[in-house]
Design a protein around this motif. Structure first.
Motif, PDB file in Angstrom:
ATOM      1  N   TRP A   1       1.322   1.897  -3.848  1.00 47.98           N
ATOM      2  CA  TRP A   1       1.305   0.729  -2.974  1.00 47.98           C
ATOM      3  C   TRP A   1       0.327  -0.345  -3.427  1.00 47.98           C
ATOM      4  CZ3 TRP A   1       1.912   5.358   0.258  1.00 47.98           C
ATOM      5  CH2 TRP A   1       3.189   5.426   0.856  1.00 47.98           C
ATOM      6  N   VAL A   2       0.640  -1.572  -3.014  1.00 41.58           N
ATOM      7  CA  VAL A   2      -0.192  -2.733  -3.297  1.00 41.58           C
ATOM      8  C   VAL A   2      -0.506  -3.410  -1.971  1.00 41.58           C
ATOM      9  CG1 VAL A   2      -0.375  -4.897  -4.582  1.00 41.58           C
ATOM     10  CG2 VAL A   2       1.075  -3.044  -5.464  1.00 41.58           C
TER      11      VAL A   2
ATOM     12  N   LYS B   1      -3.016  -7.237  -8.138  1.00 39.73           N
ATOM     13  CA  LYS B   1      -1.981  -8.270  -7.998  1.00 39.73           C
ATOM     14  C   LYS B   1      -1.979  -9.209  -9.205  1.00 39.73           C
ATOM     15  CE  LYS B   1      -3.087  -9.873  -3.931  1.00 39.73           C
ATOM     16  NZ  LYS B   1      -3.003 -10.713  -2.715  1.00 39.73           N
TER      17      LYS B   1
ATOM     18  N   ILE C   1      -0.324  -7.340 -12.083  1.00 44.12           N
ATOM     19  CA  ILE C   1       1.125  -7.270 -11.875  1.00 44.12           C
ATOM     20  C   ILE C   1       1.785  -8.596 -12.236  1.00 44.12           C
ATOM     21  CG2 ILE C   1       2.892  -7.146 -10.059  1.00 44.12           C
ATOM     22  CD1 ILE C   1       1.117  -5.003  -8.710  1.00 44.12           C
TER      23      ILE C   1
ATOM     24  N   GLU D   1       7.787  -7.405 -10.724  1.00 49.97           N
ATOM     25  CA  GLU D   1       8.194  -7.845  -9.399  1.00 49.97           C
ATOM     26  C   GLU D   1       7.766  -6.826  -8.351  1.00 49.97           C
ATOM     27  OE1 GLU D   1      12.295  -9.178  -8.943  1.00 49.97           O
ATOM     28  OE2 GLU D   1      12.487  -9.160 -11.126  1.00 49.97           O
ATOM     29  N   THR D   2       7.494  -7.302  -7.146  1.00 51.67           N
ATOM     30  CA  THR D   2       7.156  -6.422  -6.028  1.00 51.67           C
ATOM     31  C   THR D   2       8.142  -6.624  -4.894  1.00 51.67           C
ATOM     32  OG1 THR D   2       5.649  -8.034  -5.039  1.00 51.67           O
ATOM     33  CG2 THR D   2       4.706  -6.461  -6.598  1.00 51.67           C
ATOM     34  N   TYR D   3       8.183  -5.659  -3.994  1.00 47.60           N
ATOM     35  CA  TYR D   3       9.007  -5.769  -2.789  1.00 47.60           C
ATOM     36  C   TYR D   3       8.268  -5.106  -1.633  1.00 47.60           C
ATOM     37  CZ  TYR D   3      10.431  -0.911  -3.792  1.00 47.60           C
ATOM     38  OH  TYR D   3      10.452   0.436  -4.048  1.00 47.60           O
TER      39      TYR D   3
ATOM     40  N   LYS E   1       3.202  -3.486  -0.265  1.00 46.80           N
ATOM     41  CA  LYS E   1       4.276  -3.720  -1.234  1.00 46.80           C
ATOM     42  C   LYS E   1       4.315  -2.629  -2.289  1.00 46.80           C
ATOM     43  CE  LYS E   1       4.171  -8.769  -0.756  1.00 46.80           C
ATOM     44  NZ  LYS E   1       5.476  -8.856  -0.076  1.00 46.80           N
ATOM     45  N   ARG E   2       5.438  -2.600  -3.017  1.00 48.89           N
ATOM     46  CA  ARG E   2       5.603  -1.700  -4.148  1.00 48.89           C
ATOM     47  C   ARG E   2       6.104  -2.497  -5.342  1.00 48.89           C
ATOM     48  NH1 ARG E   2       9.527   2.951  -2.496  1.00 48.89           N
ATOM     49  NH2 ARG E   2       8.958   3.679  -4.590  1.00 48.89           N
ATOM     50  N   VAL E   3       5.957  -1.927  -6.524  1.00 48.57           N
ATOM     51  CA  VAL E   3       6.437  -2.558  -7.744  1.00 48.57           C
ATOM     52  C   VAL E   3       7.854  -2.077  -8.030  1.00 48.57           C
ATOM     53  CG1 VAL E   3       6.143  -2.648 -10.258  1.00 48.57           C
ATOM     54  CG2 VAL E   3       4.167  -2.912  -8.756  1.00 48.57           C
TER      55      VAL E   3
ATOM     56  N   LEU F   1       4.970   1.816  -9.931  1.00 50.42           N
ATOM     57  CA  LEU F   1       3.662   1.272 -10.292  1.00 50.42           C
ATOM     58  C   LEU F   1       3.188   1.753 -11.661  1.00 50.42           C
ATOM     59  CD1 LEU F   1       1.476  -0.602  -9.249  1.00 50.42           C
ATOM     60  CD2 LEU F   1       0.442   1.331  -8.049  1.00 50.42           C
TER      61      LEU F   1
END
Length: 460
Positions: free
Chosen positions: A60-61, A69, A72, A78-80, A208-210, A214
């Motif tokens: 997680w982010v 961040k 990344i 990209e993250t969601y 968020k996740r990648v 990750l």
């Protein structure tokens, strides 16, 4: 025996070590990264199990994790957002399942008031803590001499309030029984996230996740280093002195001006130091230990809980799986739940057979989501306690009294040997963000030292 000469040797190809290596290369220094495993990433590991992509390690982010961040973004990833639409679920002391929205658990008005009041008090205490120097607080020794559990129980006799307050830094983060670590250690954990309120807010911490996992972060960082990352190279001995270091693996010796140990501190003892590290280091390392948590992955043919109007977010200090979330991958039609079992509960589960363990964990998840949770198409347990080069999860922390006694020595270089990992971080402590921050910090320190001496080594 192959021999390599570099400016800097890095032991460990996790986020800290690879960040440091890239920074050092940009500064014009040559590096070699020795990794004991057959992969890079350390406690970041994305793998495909029975056809399902699972984030076996960190994933997680959160909004405060600027170092992560920035990395990344710089890597073009990209993250969601984690799915969180619908009701959350709480199982109370009566064993009943309660649906709720918002941050506060559906407890009695009296218990809610106690939780709010103590949280406000904790936020005020945390605001006084410098996460990089918690031992410098005027009350550090006092706060490091009382357990997290004892302090909470001295504030109230409301057991449900205590359990809900305690698990944020206990079961959920340090992953140790709350009687085994101090109030100061708990305050550091909260300070590393900005406040105690941030730490207990799942929508903040687990934001968020990648896309793709990750582990892409260390994989892309390692790609930039190419052949300077050597896998399957556990360091057996490290000679050090005024002229630099010489690290020996089973088939390679790396000589360098500086070394960075970029792995969990519980693994320092796996290296034979010549001469031995100073007494202070030997003592300190005996007061640091890993927590233990089982990360449970359950994949279903669809995210069925969404059909019930549930977000997938679930909590209970009374359940075997003390928390669980919707962990469905980006653009995946299947649904994934991730649950966590920690400290004593995790220890107890490993006295059972694999089938018994699975049955009990899925039974616990069914208390949140219903009987359909008992029938995943893919089931997997991340057991970092059996990982030879990790030995626990999520990270290392001090035992009672250790933080104020030894904390100031955690990052102190020993001659040419420097230290960097998430376990040593202030902001981002125990998170990938902290690992990256430590990688940047130690690289900067070495660049400064190198420029001061004017020493560099030839690549060989």
């Amino acid at each position: 025996m192959a021999e390599i000469t570099r400016d800097v040797l890095i032991v460990g190809a996790g986020a800290a070590g690879l960040t440091a290596a890239n920074d050092l290369r940009k500064a014009g220094l040559s590096v070699a990264v020795l990794e004991a495993r057959d992969r890079v990433g350390g406690r970041l590991w994305t793998d495909v199990i029975d056809g399902a992509m699972l984030e076996i390690g960190g994933q997680w982010v959160s909004p405060d994790q600027d170092a992560l961040k920035d990395t990344i973004e710089e890597l073009g990833l990209e993250t969601y957002s984690r799915y969180r639409e619908g009701d959350s679920v709480y199982v109370g002391p009566d064993g009943q399942t309660h649906r709720f929205t918002g941050e506060m658990f559906p407890v009695s008005a009296e218990t809610e008031a106690v939780i709010a009041e103590i949280t406000e008090r904790l936020d005020a205490m945390v605001a006084e803590i410098d996460p990089d120097r918690p031992w410098e607080h005027a009350n550090a020794e006092e706060w490091d001499s009382v357990t997290w559990d004892a302090w909470l129980r001295a504030q109230t006799d409301d057991d449900e309030a205590v359990r809900n307050l305690a698990f944020a830094t206990g079961s959920a983060m340090l992953t140790k029984p709350t009687h085994s670590f101090s109030l100061l250690q708990s305050l550091l954990m909260a300070a590393s996230a900005g406040s105690y309120s941030n730490l207990v807010d799942a929508d903040f911490i687990l934001d968020k996740r990648v896309v793709g996992g990750l582990q892409k972060v260390p994989l892309l960082l390692a790609e930039r280093l190419g052949e300077d990352v050597l896998l399957n190279q556990p360091v057996r001995s490290l000679e050090w002195g005024a002229d630099g270091v010489a690290a020996t693996t089973d088939d390679t010796t790396v000589r360098a001006r500086f070394a960075i140990l970029a792995h969990a501190p519980v693994l320092y003892s796996r290296i034979a130091f010549v001469p031995p590290l100073p007494r202070r280091q030997h003592q300190m390392h005996q007061h640091i230990s890993m927590g233990f948590v089982i990360k449970v992955h359950a994949v279903y043919d669809r995210p069925f809980w969404r059909e019930q109007g549930l977000s997938g977010t679930a909590f209970s200090p009374y359940e075997l799986a003390h928390e669980a979330y919707d962990n469905t991958n980006h653009a995946d039609e299947r649904g994934t739940l991730v649950g966590f079992v920690s400290d004593q509960n995790a220890d107890d589960l490993f006295t059972l057979t694999a089938e018994e363990r699975k049955e009990r964990i899925l039974e616990s998840l069914s208390h949140y989501y219903g009987s359909e949770a008992k029938n995943p198409v893919v089931y997997y347990e991340s057991d970092w306690g059996t990982e030879e080069w990790t030995r626990g999860a999520y990270a290392a922390s001090f035992d009672m009294g250790g933080l104020h006694r030894y904390g100031a020595d955690l990052r102190s270089a020993v001659g040419p040997i420097h230290f960097a990992c998430s376990d040593l971080a202030g902001a981002g402590y125990q998170h990938v963000d902290g690992a990256i921050r430590m990688g940047h910090l130690v690289a900067s320190n070495i660049v400064d030292s190198s420029r001061a001496t004017g020493d560099t080594a030839e690549v060989g």
